[in-house]
Design a protein around this motif. Sequence first.
Motif, mmCIF file in Angstrom:
data_model
loop_
_atom_site.group_PDB
_atom_site.id
_atom_site.type_symbol
_atom_site.label_atom_id
_atom_site.label_comp_id
_atom_site.label_asym_id
_atom_site.label_seq_id
_atom_site.Cartn_x
_atom_site.Cartn_y
_atom_site.Cartn_z
ATOM 1 N N ARG A 1 0.840 -1.205 0.000
ATOM 2 C CA ARG A 1 0.000 0.000 0.000
ATOM 3 C C ARG A 1 0.876 1.257 0.000
ATOM 4 O O ARG A 1 0.626 2.191 -0.762
ATOM 5 C CB ARG A 1 -0.926 -0.015 1.200
ATOM 6 C CG ARG A 1 -1.777 1.234 1.272
ATOM 7 C CD ARG A 1 -2.620 1.274 2.520
ATOM 8 N NE ARG A 1 -3.959 0.785 2.286
ATOM 9 C CZ ARG A 1 -4.810 0.480 3.254
ATOM 10 N NH1 ARG A 1 -4.443 0.577 4.508
ATOM 11 N NH2 ARG A 1 -6.029 0.084 2.961
ATOM 12 N N HIS B 1 -0.942 5.326 -7.106
ATOM 13 C CA HIS B 1 -2.404 5.232 -7.059
ATOM 14 C C HIS B 1 -3.026 6.604 -7.255
ATOM 15 O O HIS B 1 -3.973 6.770 -8.035
ATOM 16 C CB HIS B 1 -2.859 4.623 -5.736
ATOM 17 C CG HIS B 1 -4.342 4.395 -5.678
ATOM 18 N ND1 HIS B 1 -5.227 5.382 -5.332
ATOM 19 C CD2 HIS B 1 -5.096 3.302 -5.974
ATOM 20 C CE1 HIS B 1 -6.465 4.903 -5.386
ATOM 21 N NE2 HIS B 1 -6.412 3.647 -5.783
ATOM 22 N N GLU C 1 -5.434 7.751 -10.341
ATOM 23 C CA GLU C 1 -6.758 8.315 -10.087
ATOM 24 C C GLU C 1 -6.904 9.694 -10.721
ATOM 25 O O GLU C 1 -7.983 10.075 -11.137
ATOM 26 C CB GLU C 1 -6.951 8.449 -8.574
ATOM 27 C CG GLU C 1 -8.070 7.622 -8.009
ATOM 28 C CD GLU C 1 -8.262 7.921 -6.534
ATOM 29 O OE1 GLU C 1 -9.230 8.610 -6.203
ATOM 30 O OE2 GLU C 1 -7.415 7.481 -5.715
ATOM 31 N N TYR D 1 -2.950 -8.370 -6.999
ATOM 32 C CA TYR D 1 -3.275 -7.314 -6.034
ATOM 33 C C TYR D 1 -3.697 -6.019 -6.744
ATOM 34 O O TYR D 1 -4.737 -5.438 -6.437
ATOM 35 C CB TYR D 1 -2.036 -7.067 -5.161
ATOM 36 C CG TYR D 1 -2.011 -5.741 -4.439
ATOM 37 C CD1 TYR D 1 -2.724 -5.560 -3.253
ATOM 38 C CD2 TYR D 1 -1.268 -4.667 -4.935
ATOM 39 C CE1 TYR D 1 -2.708 -4.330 -2.596
ATOM 40 C CE2 TYR D 1 -1.245 -3.450 -4.284
ATOM 41 C CZ TYR D 1 -1.964 -3.286 -3.117
ATOM 42 O OH TYR D 1 -1.946 -2.076 -2.473
ATOM 43 N N SER E 1 -12.368 -1.816 -5.035
ATOM 44 C CA SER E 1 -12.360 -0.508 -4.363
ATOM 45 C C SER E 1 -12.873 0.558 -5.326
ATOM 46 O O SER E 1 -14.066 0.776 -5.435
ATOM 47 C CB SER E 1 -10.948 -0.161 -3.890
ATOM 48 O OG SER E 1 -10.376 -1.226 -3.147
ATOM 49 N N GLY E 2 -11.942 1.204 -6.036
ATOM 50 C CA GLY E 2 -12.326 2.252 -6.981
ATOM 51 C C GLY E 2 -13.265 1.740 -8.066
ATOM 52 O O GLY E 2 -14.089 2.496 -8.591
ATOM 53 N N LYS F 1 -11.568 -7.426 1.505
ATOM 54 C CA LYS F 1 -10.261 -6.801 1.286
ATOM 55 C C LYS F 1 -9.366 -6.956 2.515
ATOM 56 O O LYS F 1 -8.155 -7.156 2.391
ATOM 57 C CB LYS F 1 -10.432 -5.324 0.917
ATOM 58 C CG LYS F 1 -10.933 -5.138 -0.510
ATOM 59 C CD LYS F 1 -11.024 -3.682 -0.895
ATOM 60 C CE LYS F 1 -12.296 -3.071 -0.352
ATOM 61 N NZ LYS F 1 -12.478 -1.680 -0.827
ATOM 62 N N ARG G 1 -5.771 -8.820 2.512
ATOM 63 C CA ARG G 1 -4.509 -8.285 3.059
ATOM 64 C C ARG G 1 -3.906 -9.252 4.080
ATOM 65 O O ARG G 1 -2.685 -9.406 4.137
ATOM 66 C CB ARG G 1 -4.742 -6.916 3.697
ATOM 67 C CG ARG G 1 -5.070 -5.856 2.672
ATOM 68 C CD ARG G 1 -5.077 -4.448 3.282
ATOM 69 N NE ARG G 1 -5.747 -3.541 2.372
ATOM 70 C CZ ARG G 1 -7.026 -3.182 2.468
ATOM 71 N NH1 ARG G 1 -7.776 -3.613 3.484
ATOM 72 N NH2 ARG G 1 -7.556 -2.386 1.579
ATOM 73 N N ASN H 1 -0.760 0.402 -15.847
ATOM 74 C CA ASN H 1 -2.105 0.974 -15.890
ATOM 75 C C ASN H 1 -2.064 2.454 -16.276
ATOM 76 O O ASN H 1 -2.867 2.918 -17.080
ATOM 77 C CB ASN H 1 -2.805 0.779 -14.543
ATOM 78 C CG ASN H 1 -3.323 -0.639 -14.389
ATOM 79 O OD1 ASN H 1 -4.391 -0.972 -14.907
ATOM 80 N ND2 ASN H 1 -2.560 -1.495 -13.720
#
Length: 211
Positions: A12, A19, A23, A128, A136-137, A171, A175, A202
Motif C-alpha cells: 500500500r 495510485h 486516479e 493485487y 475498491s475504486g 479486502k 490483506r 495501468n
Amino acid sequence: MGERPSISSSLRDATAVAHERAERSDFIGDLMAGRLDAEAYRTLAAQLYFVYRALEEVGDDLHAADGARAVVAPIFDERLRRLPRLAADLDALGVDISTVEPLPAVARYVEAIDATRNDPARYVAHHYTRYLGDLSGGQVIKSRMISHYGIDKDSLTFYAFDGIDKLKRYKDGYRDALDGLPIDDDAHRRLVDEAIRAFEYNEALFAELAA
Ligand code: HEM
C-alpha cells in the motif's frame, strides 16, 4: 531492530503515490467526471479484456503448478475471476473483441504478466493491483458509468462480485492472506517492485486512452 513492515502495508505504501497519479490521470479524471462518453468506457473495457485474459491464464497455471501453488493459493479465488464477466459485458456493449487489437501499453502489460510465470511472488503483484482496485475504486467507476453515461448495470457485471457480499471485509481478508504468503524477504521485495510497475502499466494504458 524494528519489525519489518507487512507485505500488505509495504504494498500500500509503495503504490500510494502511483495510485493517486492513476486516479488523477486525464483519462480516469475525465471518465469519472462525465466528460467522456460510453464509447470511452467500451474502449477501456475492451483493453482490460487482454489484461484479464493474461492475468487469469497465468494465475490458473501457477495455481496448478506444484512449485508455485503455495504462493498463489492464499489469494487465488474463483469469485474474483473477471474474464467471463468482461466477455459478457463487451457482448452486451456491442463490442466484438475479435476485432480489437491491444494498445501498445496493453501489449507490454500482458508481456509483463506473462513474465511472472516463473516468479509467483511477482504474479501476486498483478493480482493485487487489479483485483483490489476493482473491489475498491471499481465500485465507484461502476456507479459513475451508470449515472454519467447511462450504461446499463447489466453491462457492468465486471464490477459485480457474486458471492462476496462485504467488500471491506473481503479486502481485509485479502490483506491478511498477503501477510501470510510463504515468501522470503527477497521475494517480498520483488513483489513490491512489481506492484509499482503494475501501476505504471495501468498509467501507460490511461495515457494511451487519453491520446
Ligand atoms: C477511479 C479511480 C479510482 C478510485 C476512485 C479509487 C479508489 C480507491 C479507494 C477508495 C481505495 C481504498 C479501498 C480500501 O482500502 O478499502 C482504493 C484502493 C486500491 N486501489 Fe484504487 N481507485 C481508483 C483507481 C485505481 C486504479 C487505476 C488502480 C490500479 C489499477 C487502483 C488500485 C487500487 C488498489 C491496489 C487498492 C488497494 C490499496 C491497499 O489497500 O493496499 N485503483 N482505491
